[in-house]
Design an enzyme around this catalytic site. Sequence first.
Site, PDB file in Angstrom:
ATOM      1  N   LYS A   1     -16.217  20.373   1.683  1.00 32.03           N
ATOM      2  CA  LYS A   1     -15.687  19.165   1.048  1.00 32.03           C
ATOM      3  C   LYS A   1     -16.453  18.844  -0.218  1.00 32.03           C
ATOM      4  O   LYS A   1     -15.895  18.360  -1.181  1.00 32.03           O
ATOM      5  CB  LYS A   1     -15.761  17.973   2.018  1.00 32.03           C
ATOM      6  CG  LYS A   1     -15.224  16.672   1.431  1.00 32.03           C
ATOM      7  CD  LYS A   1     -13.776  16.786   1.029  1.00 32.03           C
ATOM      8  CE  LYS A   1     -13.251  15.533   0.355  1.00 32.03           C
ATOM      9  NZ  LYS A   1     -11.914  15.730  -0.241  1.00 32.03           N
TER      10      LYS A   1
ATOM     11  N   GLU B   1      -5.754  26.399  -1.982  1.00 30.19           N
ATOM     12  CA  GLU B   1      -6.889  26.074  -1.122  1.00 30.19           C
ATOM     13  C   GLU B   1      -6.485  25.762   0.310  1.00 30.19           C
ATOM     14  O   GLU B   1      -7.326  25.889   1.203  1.00 30.19           O
ATOM     15  CB  GLU B   1      -7.735  24.951  -1.709  1.00 30.19           C
ATOM     16  CG  GLU B   1      -7.103  23.596  -1.767  1.00 30.19           C
ATOM     17  CD  GLU B   1      -8.085  22.550  -2.306  1.00 30.19           C
ATOM     18  OE1 GLU B   1      -9.308  22.691  -2.153  1.00 30.19           O
ATOM     19  OE2 GLU B   1      -7.611  21.568  -2.886  1.00 30.19           O
TER      20      GLU B   1
ATOM     21  N   HIS C   1       3.805  34.125 -23.730  1.00 29.15           N
ATOM     22  CA  HIS C   1       2.661  34.879 -24.283  1.00 29.15           C
ATOM     23  C   HIS C   1       2.020  35.767 -23.231  1.00 29.15           C
ATOM     24  O   HIS C   1       0.801  35.963 -23.227  1.00 29.15           O
ATOM     25  CB  HIS C   1       1.636  33.900 -24.864  1.00 29.15           C
ATOM     26  CG  HIS C   1       2.185  33.060 -25.970  1.00 29.15           C
ATOM     27  ND1 HIS C   1       2.460  33.557 -27.226  1.00 29.15           N
ATOM     28  CD2 HIS C   1       2.583  31.769 -25.977  1.00 29.15           C
ATOM     29  CE1 HIS C   1       2.973  32.596 -27.977  1.00 29.15           C
ATOM     30  NE2 HIS C   1       3.066  31.500 -27.246  1.00 29.15           N
TER      31      HIS C   1
ATOM     32  N   GLU D   1      -3.223  21.221 -10.738  1.00 30.64           N
ATOM     33  CA  GLU D   1      -3.589  20.578  -9.470  1.00 30.64           C
ATOM     34  C   GLU D   1      -2.683  21.102  -8.354  1.00 30.64           C
ATOM     35  O   GLU D   1      -3.143  21.389  -7.243  1.00 30.64           O
ATOM     36  CB  GLU D   1      -3.496  19.060  -9.616  1.00 30.64           C
ATOM     37  CG  GLU D   1      -3.635  18.271  -8.340  1.00 30.64           C
ATOM     38  CD  GLU D   1      -4.983  18.450  -7.633  1.00 30.64           C
ATOM     39  OE1 GLU D   1      -5.868  19.140  -8.178  1.00 30.64           O
ATOM     40  OE2 GLU D   1      -5.135  17.928  -6.521  1.00 30.64           O
TER      41      GLU D   1
ATOM     42  N   ARG E   1     -17.286  18.284   5.927  1.00 28.10           N
ATOM     43  CA  ARG E   1     -18.018  18.935   4.834  1.00 28.10           C
ATOM     44  C   ARG E   1     -17.761  20.435   4.789  1.00 28.10           C
ATOM     45  O   ARG E   1     -18.092  21.110   3.838  1.00 28.10           O
ATOM     46  CB  ARG E   1     -19.520  18.665   5.001  1.00 28.10           C
ATOM     47  CG  ARG E   1     -19.877  17.189   4.975  1.00 28.10           C
ATOM     48  CD  ARG E   1     -21.224  16.925   5.645  1.00 28.10           C
ATOM     49  NE  ARG E   1     -22.326  17.325   4.832  1.00 28.10           N
ATOM     50  CZ  ARG E   1     -23.009  16.509   4.020  1.00 28.10           C
ATOM     51  NH1 ARG E   1     -22.647  15.254   3.921  1.00 28.10           N
ATOM     52  NH2 ARG E   1     -24.013  16.930   3.312  1.00 28.10           N
TER      53      ARG E   1
ATOM     54  N   ASN F   1     -30.067  21.855   4.122  1.00 30.19           N
ATOM     55  CA  ASN F   1     -28.846  21.870   3.316  1.00 30.19           C
ATOM     56  C   ASN F   1     -29.286  22.144   1.886  1.00 30.19           C
ATOM     57  O   ASN F   1     -30.079  21.398   1.327  1.00 30.19           O
ATOM     58  CB  ASN F   1     -28.130  20.509   3.400  1.00 30.19           C
ATOM     59  CG  ASN F   1     -26.884  20.486   2.499  1.00 30.19           C
ATOM     60  OD1 ASN F   1     -26.334  21.540   2.180  1.00 30.19           O
ATOM     61  ND2 ASN F   1     -26.476  19.309   2.063  1.00 30.19           N
ATOM     62  N   GLY F   2     -28.813  23.243   1.310  1.00 29.66           N
ATOM     63  CA  GLY F   2     -29.188  23.547  -0.084  1.00 29.66           C
ATOM     64  C   GLY F   2     -29.537  25.013  -0.230  1.00 29.66           C
ATOM     65  O   GLY F   2     -29.144  25.838   0.586  1.00 29.66           O
TER      66      GLY F   2
ATOM     67  N   CYS G   1     -23.585  21.998   3.997  1.00 31.18           N
ATOM     68  CA  CYS G   1     -24.122  21.864   5.355  1.00 31.18           C
ATOM     69  C   CYS G   1     -24.289  20.389   5.730  1.00 31.18           C
ATOM     70  O   CYS G   1     -24.287  19.528   4.883  1.00 31.18           O
ATOM     71  CB  CYS G   1     -25.480  22.549   5.440  1.00 31.18           C
ATOM     72  SG  CYS G   1     -25.426  24.259   4.927  1.00 31.18           S
TER      73      CYS G   1
ATOM     74  N   TRP H   1     -22.698  25.850   6.260  1.00 28.74           N
ATOM     75  CA  TRP H   1     -21.709  26.483   5.385  1.00 28.74           C
ATOM     76  C   TRP H   1     -22.453  27.631   4.734  1.00 28.74           C
ATOM     77  O   TRP H   1     -23.377  27.419   3.938  1.00 28.74           O
ATOM     78  CB  TRP H   1     -21.207  25.483   4.351  1.00 28.74           C
ATOM     79  CG  TRP H   1     -20.103  25.997   3.489  1.00 28.74           C
ATOM     80  CD1 TRP H   1     -18.833  26.304   3.867  1.00 28.74           C
ATOM     81  CD2 TRP H   1     -20.172  26.284   2.084  1.00 28.74           C
ATOM     82  NE1 TRP H   1     -18.105  26.736   2.789  1.00 28.74           N
ATOM     83  CE2 TRP H   1     -18.895  26.740   1.684  1.00 28.74           C
ATOM     84  CE3 TRP H   1     -21.159  26.180   1.125  1.00 28.74           C
ATOM     85  CZ2 TRP H   1     -18.593  27.100   0.375  1.00 28.74           C
ATOM     86  CZ3 TRP H   1     -20.879  26.540  -0.185  1.00 28.74           C
ATOM     87  CH2 TRP H   1     -19.601  26.997  -0.546  1.00 28.74           C
TER      88      TRP H   1
ATOM     89  N   LYS I   1      -4.120  23.010  -5.038  1.00 31.76           N
ATOM     90  CA  LYS I   1      -3.789  22.522  -3.685  1.00 31.76           C
ATOM     91  C   LYS I   1      -3.158  23.632  -2.854  1.00 31.76           C
ATOM     92  O   LYS I   1      -3.510  23.853  -1.695  1.00 31.76           O
ATOM     93  CB  LYS I   1      -2.826  21.330  -3.788  1.00 31.76           C
ATOM     94  CG  LYS I   1      -3.468  20.057  -4.284  1.00 31.76           C
ATOM     95  CD  LYS I   1      -4.156  19.353  -3.163  1.00 31.76           C
ATOM     96  CE  LYS I   1      -5.528  18.811  -3.375  1.00 31.76           C
ATOM     97  NZ  LYS I   1      -6.347  19.092  -4.465  1.00 31.76           N
TER      98      LYS I   1
HETATM   99  C1  AGP Z   1     -10.054  19.764  -4.442  1.00 34.59           C
HETATM  100  O1  AGP Z   1      -8.979  19.681  -3.536  1.00 34.59           O
HETATM  101  C2  AGP Z   1     -11.176  20.621  -3.927  1.00 34.59           C
HETATM  102  N1  AGP Z   1     -11.588  20.228  -2.639  1.00 34.59           N
HETATM  103  C3  AGP Z   1     -12.313  20.780  -4.912  1.00 34.59           C
HETATM  104  O2  AGP Z   1     -11.794  21.422  -6.057  1.00 34.59           O
HETATM  105  C4  AGP Z   1     -12.999  19.474  -5.377  1.00 34.59           C
HETATM  106  O3  AGP Z   1     -12.115  18.712  -6.160  1.00 34.59           O
HETATM  107  C5  AGP Z   1     -14.207  19.862  -6.245  1.00 34.59           C
HETATM  108  O4  AGP Z   1     -15.110  20.601  -5.435  1.00 34.59           O
HETATM  109  C6  AGP Z   1     -14.941  18.648  -6.836  1.00 34.59           C
HETATM  110  O5  AGP Z   1     -15.453  17.867  -5.789  1.00 34.59           O
HETATM  111  P1  AGP Z   1     -16.031  16.401  -6.171  1.00 34.59           P
HETATM  112  O6  AGP Z   1     -14.862  15.614  -6.707  1.00 34.59           O
HETATM  113  O7  AGP Z   1     -16.588  15.862  -4.906  1.00 34.59           O
HETATM  114  O8  AGP Z   1     -17.080  16.603  -7.236  1.00 34.59           O
END
Ligand code: AGP
Length: 605
Positions: A600, A485, A501, A478, A27, A98-99, A2, A74, A482
């Site tokens: 984010k 997401e 396997h 990775e 965010r 936020n939290g 948030c 969020w 990507k």
């Molecule tokens: C990566 O593309 C994602 N947005 C997510 O996995 C991110 O890397 C993860 O939440 C860690 O975030 P941070 O590096 O701010 O700790």
Amino acid sequence: MCGIVGILGKHEVAPIILDALKRLEYRGYDSAGIATVNNGALDRRRAVGKLINLSDLLVHDPLRGKSGIGHTRWATHGGPSVANAHPHQAGRVAVVHNGIIENFRELREELSAEGASFSSQTDTETIAQLAGSLLEKGRSPVEAARETLARLKGAFALAFLFSGEDDLIVCARRGSPLAIGHGEGEMFVGSDALALAPMTDRVTYLEEGDWAIITRSGAQIFDAEGHQTHRPMNRINVEETRVDKSGHRHFMAKEMAEQPAILQAALGFYSGLDHDGIDLPDGLGFAATDRLIMVACGTAYYACQVAKYWFERYAGLPVELDIASEFRYRNPVLGDSNTAIFVSQSGETADTLAALRHVKGQVAQVVSVVNVMTSSIARESDIALPIHAGPEIGVASTKAFTAQLQVLAVLALRAGLDRGHLSEAEFATLLAQLRSVPGYVAQALDREEEIRLLTESLSQARDVLFLGRGVMYPLAQEGALKLKEISYIHAEAYAAGELKHGPIALIDKDLPVIIFAPHDALFEKTVSNMQEVMARQGQVLLISDAQGFADAGEVPTRLQMPAVPEFIAPFIYAVPAQMIAYHTALHRGTDVDQPRNLAKSVTVE
Ligand code: AGP
């Protein structure tokens, strides 16, 4: 996560709060709202979806008042809806949060028993109802806020606004960052400096457990024990908080394109061209380190996976690697000669922060590799190392990944020297290779049009498999992350040798298999795995270099990367991992910068 904004201003605040909330969009959120005090009365507008919906609402039904609070939500407790959107109000108090409040159910039952009626499913409304009930019992606004804070368990950043109080915001930080902005006869509150930058460059960061009474004349800050305290005022570099797309269609496109320049500049902070060494903060060294513990989430975790290969190969240093949300629950065995490294772009990821707190006092040194040096993870580390990537707005992490790799590579080389595992000549060779990375990354970026064409068919896939060996295995992971997401296509990664396997059962003519395989010591074995896939009509895309294609024989679809030394290959192969996802998402029309369900930085566990 948030976003919170609060303003005690000289002008009508609703439009200004709305602009500040726009700077927090990165965010991730699914609803938003603003409350103001207008002629002594609290007034509120809330909307589901993007901020444009709240903006429309304000056009047709303006909010008046020169003090206000705003929020982008969020969803955690309770889905996205107007009823669940912040600010939450109960009588004479409105709250943004936020939290997560861990004891909200207990408080909700207590308040309901006293006659409170709830209109949302959120934990946040409990905060408003509790403060509202204390006001009804005769507490002053500040007392009501202070007593409410004392009852809360969990992680939060909060801001309270009270009817009848045009010159008062009470705010608090416990587990989620909060900053106070100092204006001329105005005061501000924000989740981070990005939100405050257009209004002020003078910012005070609350410490863990702090709460503050803010009026237009300034802020009184109290520590977790309730003692009035002083926190330093920082001058933020407003230029660094510039968040625009610089002519690109998306922030993600801009941030991918920035990588060569950022890597070039960032390396200069650790190893200027005028000398052949590496400069690290005093006290950071690896001569006495017997084991590295590396902890992170998501993309940052994959950067740690790559670094594990580097620390073990170039420094002979054993590395234990953990996903942050798993780490402390396995009761890790820690030693006082261990070094723990926490990698986090935002520096606010709750799982990573909790893991860092778990090791404090049990290891020799706690090091963080972050993009935000004012973040909680940076502030709670013994040594924080900046990656100098600049604000990363796209939810999918790109430039931060390669910038994290760069700092981790620098650390691995330094560890190799400290531990006598690298000769000066070997060190110099590897450092020179690191200096060549920006140029090679630029060459990889030049394959964009080819990648755009390749992803037209990929965008129709239901599932995608990524394969890699050695340092290419984390790159495959990775790439899968990507793609998942931002295009919402199911993708997973396997170590190429693991295919037989079990996962090979997945292979058929409808399954795209993307293989990361520079011509390195593992290339032949990876090509064998590729042939196993092709023998079963799998749709192979091989990403390799000229020598690789010369040796691989017939390959259905190929993407050629520049030939580079093995040490720096992860930087170069990060580009196709990023761009394949980006262009697939474009073909599918998804929201590249703010993909569904994602934030984010995940500041809740
Ligand atoms: C990566 O593309 C994602 N947005 C997510 O996995 C991110 O890397 C993860 O939440 C860690 O975030 P941070 O590096 O701010 O700790």
